[in-house]
Structure formats: structure tokens, C-alpha cells
Motif scaffolding. Structure first.
Motif, mmCIF file in Angstrom:
data_model
loop_
_atom_site.group_PDB
_atom_site.id
_atom_site.type_symbol
_atom_site.label_atom_id
_atom_site.label_comp_id
_atom_site.label_asym_id
_atom_site.label_seq_id
_atom_site.Cartn_x
_atom_site.Cartn_y
_atom_site.Cartn_z
ATOM 1 N N ARG A 132 0.817 -1.213 0.000
ATOM 2 C CA ARG A 132 0.000 0.000 0.000
ATOM 3 C C ARG A 132 0.853 1.266 0.000
ATOM 4 O O ARG A 132 0.542 2.244 -0.677
ATOM 5 C CB ARG A 132 -0.921 0.001 1.223
ATOM 6 C CG ARG A 132 -1.903 1.153 1.247
ATOM 7 C CD ARG A 132 -2.880 0.986 2.380
ATOM 8 N NE ARG A 132 -2.257 1.247 3.656
ATOM 9 C CZ ARG A 132 -2.348 2.396 4.319
ATOM 10 N NH1 ARG A 132 -3.046 3.389 3.795
ATOM 11 N NH2 ARG A 132 -1.766 2.576 5.472
ATOM 12 N N ASN A 170 -11.350 -2.002 8.159
ATOM 13 C CA ASN A 170 -11.914 -0.726 8.570
ATOM 14 C C ASN A 170 -12.525 -0.928 9.960
ATOM 15 O O ASN A 170 -13.596 -1.522 10.090
ATOM 16 C CB ASN A 170 -12.972 -0.251 7.575
ATOM 17 C CG ASN A 170 -13.493 1.129 7.902
ATOM 18 O OD1 ASN A 170 -13.700 1.482 9.046
ATOM 19 N ND2 ASN A 170 -13.726 1.923 6.857
ATOM 20 N N ASN A 177 -11.182 -2.402 4.390
ATOM 21 C CA ASN A 177 -10.624 -1.076 4.211
ATOM 22 C C ASN A 177 -10.404 -0.848 2.715
ATOM 23 O O ASN A 177 -9.374 -1.227 2.162
ATOM 24 C CB ASN A 177 -9.299 -0.960 4.978
ATOM 25 C CG ASN A 177 -8.569 0.326 4.671
ATOM 26 O OD1 ASN A 177 -9.182 1.316 4.270
ATOM 27 N ND2 ASN A 177 -7.260 0.325 4.861
ATOM 28 N N ALA A 179 -9.681 1.678 1.149
ATOM 29 C CA ALA A 179 -8.542 2.524 0.798
ATOM 30 C C ALA A 179 -7.356 1.660 0.376
ATOM 31 O O ALA A 179 -6.457 2.125 -0.322
ATOM 32 C CB ALA A 179 -8.161 3.406 1.984
ATOM 33 N N ASN A 180 -7.375 0.429 0.803
ATOM 34 C CA ASN A 180 -6.360 -0.552 0.396
ATOM 35 C C ASN A 180 -7.052 -1.651 -0.419
ATOM 36 O O ASN A 180 -7.012 -2.817 -0.080
ATOM 37 C CB ASN A 180 -5.678 -1.153 1.633
ATOM 38 C CG ASN A 180 -4.608 -2.172 1.279
ATOM 39 O OD1 ASN A 180 -4.020 -2.132 0.205
ATOM 40 N ND2 ASN A 180 -4.366 -3.105 2.193
ATOM 41 N N ARG A 181 -7.698 -1.231 -1.492
ATOM 42 C CA ARG A 181 -8.490 -2.166 -2.301
ATOM 43 C C ARG A 181 -7.647 -3.333 -2.812
ATOM 44 O O ARG A 181 -8.102 -4.484 -2.824
ATOM 45 C CB ARG A 181 -9.104 -1.424 -3.492
ATOM 46 C CG ARG A 181 -9.960 -2.298 -4.405
ATOM 47 C CD ARG A 181 -11.340 -2.506 -3.827
ATOM 48 N NE ARG A 181 -12.077 -3.546 -4.506
ATOM 49 C CZ ARG A 181 -13.398 -3.670 -4.454
ATOM 50 N NH1 ARG A 181 -14.119 -2.788 -3.787
ATOM 51 N NH2 ARG A 181 -14.015 -4.652 -5.075
#
Length: 286
Positions: A132, A170, A177, A179-181
Motif C-alpha cells: 500500500r 476498517n 478497508n 482505501a487498500n483495495r
């Protein structure tokens, strides 16, 4: 789905207490070797920290062995093979299959006096993984698998040690989460491969999983993470550090539809590594 050391072991609380006259790890191994099919066995998971040396690894490994474990799933092996082998007692062996980078990152150690190795291999869990912070693709992620037969009882387990991506969870909504797909999707692919390992287990063998799953147990509330992707479809019961405080991301998992069920667990925290060591005890159902 968890290791089967059909041994009558003293309660883990007594071993962890360190009171005078407490049973030694050699006493535990002696009982394990002489135990019959009616009894219990213990399995551990232990994440190692980068930069540890032989003395530190030896200390941590012997803590969980002293808690009764005769099979230990290790994660994040970042040391030389000789150094890690030197950290084990004489009767133990380390399974680190050779192959491409990553095949031996999550080895399994076991007591040869208790278990006989039938087969071991590295299982590719995902070929596209995560980083990430940099956006780069890391090396392929593997789990180490071992088929072990208990010398006293004949009970056979298929054990797997693996490590899921970080930054998956999350914690506010209990789900992925996103945002960290890339990491979340890698976790889903890995969960699918773990299920395939379990579903292909020979009938009569018990599937056991040991991992640093990087998902906090008591906040994992959706079907997209560990409870929904691994434990629920595989009918696995689990022990988590989350129940005793701390990170809550280190799991020992065992098959519910087995003669052996998880009866108790202990968390070892005074370690050199930055994760607790988890020892789960399985008891034969009457």
C-alpha cells in the motif's frame, strides 16, 4: 481443521503460570508420546519479528512449546534457514519448502517424536499482492502445508501456515478497508485458495490453519473478511488474541466437524517478537 496431538496435556494455565514444580516442556513431550487416542493436542501460531536473532527466536518458540504445542505455524520468516533451525529443540524439525521467493516465508515446525511427516508443500495463495505505501507489487504469497500423522493415535492433520495482507480492516464499520483495495482483493483470493486446501483434504484428516490474519477479531463483522471468507464457509472454530486484549489478529483455526474441538487457548505476550504467541488446545469429543 487443526492439528491433532492426541495427548493428555496438563492445563495450559498451569504451564503458563511458571509456578515452582511446573511441568517442563520435556515432560509435556513425554506425555504426548505416550498418549492414546482419547486426549487432546495443542497447536500454536507465532509471528516472528524482523531483526530477531537465534536467542530471541529460541526464547519465543520455547514459550509456546512449553505451553504444550507440538505443531507451530510461523509467519514472516526473515532469517536464514540455519538460524531458524538452530532456534528449535533437537527433536523438532522445520518445514520450509524451497522454490521461488516467498515459498518458505510461513514455515511449520513440529516435534518429530510426536508427529510423522507424510507430505509437505508450498501452496501459492495469490500471485498478485500488495504494498500500500509504495504502490508496488510484492512477491507472490504462499502458505506452507504439512500433512502430519500422530505417532501414538494415528490421527492425521493437514495444517497450513499463512499470512494475510495488512491494512485490510476498517475498524469503524467492521468491514474491508477499501482505501487498500488491492490488499482486500488479495485477501479474497487467498481466502479462496485456503478454502480449496481445506475442501481437498482427505476424508478423515483434520484441517488446521494458523495465521497472522491482520483483521481484528472482535471488530470483524462482515462476510468480506476472515469470519465471512474463511471461518464461516469452512465451519472453522477459532481462537483469537482479541478475546484477551492486544492486537487480536493472530488466529488458530480448527474444523468443527471433527473428533477434536478447540477447548481452550492461551496467549503468550512476554516475547521478543511484537505479536503474542497463541496456543490452542483441542480436546477429543466424547
Amino acid at each position: 481443521m487443526t492439528a491433532l496431538l492426541v495427548a493428555t496435556l496438563l492445563p495450559l494455565s498451569a504451564l503458563a503460570a511458571g509456578a515452582s514444580g511446573a511441568t517442563t516442556s520435556e515432560d509435556v513431550r513425554s506425555e504426548a508420546r505416550s498418549a492414546g487416542p482419547a486426549g487432546r493436542f495443542s497447536v500454536a501460531t507465532l509471528n516472528l519479528r524482523k531483526g530477531m536473532r537465534v536467542a530471541g527466536m529460541r526464547h519465543d518458540i520455547r514459550q509456546v512449546i512449553g505451553g504444550g504445542a507440538s505443531v507451530v505455524g510461523l509467519q514472516e520468516r526473515l532469517f536464514s534457514r540455519p538460524a531458524l533451525r538452530a532456534s528449535l529443540p533437537e527433536s523438532w524439525t522445520l518445514l520450509m519448502p524451497k522454490g521461488p521467493t516467498g515459498t518458505d516465508d510461513n514455515p511449520i515446525a513440529f516435534d518429530k517424536d510426536v508427529w510423522e511427516l507424510e507430505r509437505t508443500w508450498s501452496a501459492l495463495l495469490t500471485g498478485r499482492t500488495w504494498r500500500r505505501q509504495t504502490g508496488q507489487v510484492a512477491h507472490d504469497q504462499y502458505g506452507v502445508v504439512a500433512v502430519l500423522r500422530h505417532r501414538a493415535s494415528g490421527h492425521v492433520i493437514r495444517a497450513v501456515s499463512f499470512h494475510l495482507p495488512n491494512h485490510l480492516h476498517n475498524r469503524r464499520n467492521g468491514g474491508p478497508n477499501y482505501a487498500n483495495r488491492a490488499g482486500v482483493e488479495a485477501m479474497w483470493r487467498m481466502a479462496h485458495r485456503v478454502r480449496a486446501l481445506a475442501e481437498n483434504t482427505t476424508e478423515g484428516h483434520q484441517f488446521v490453519a494458523m495465521c497472522d490474519c491482520n483483521v481484528t477479531e472482535n471488530r470483524d463483522t462482515t462476510d468480506a473478511l476472515v469470519k465471512g471468507r474463511i471461518t464461516r464457509p469452512l465451519r472453522l472454530e477459532t481462537n483469537y488474541t482479541g478475546r484477551a486484549g492486544g492486537s487480536g489478529i493472530d488466529y488458530v483455526m480448527g474444523e468443527r466437524d471433527s473428533d477434536f474441538r478447540i477447548d481452550s487457548f492461551d496467549s503468550y505476550r512476554r516475547l521478543v517478537t511484537d505479536h503474542p504467541g497463541i496456543v490452542a488446545t483441542f480436546t477429543r469429543r466424547s
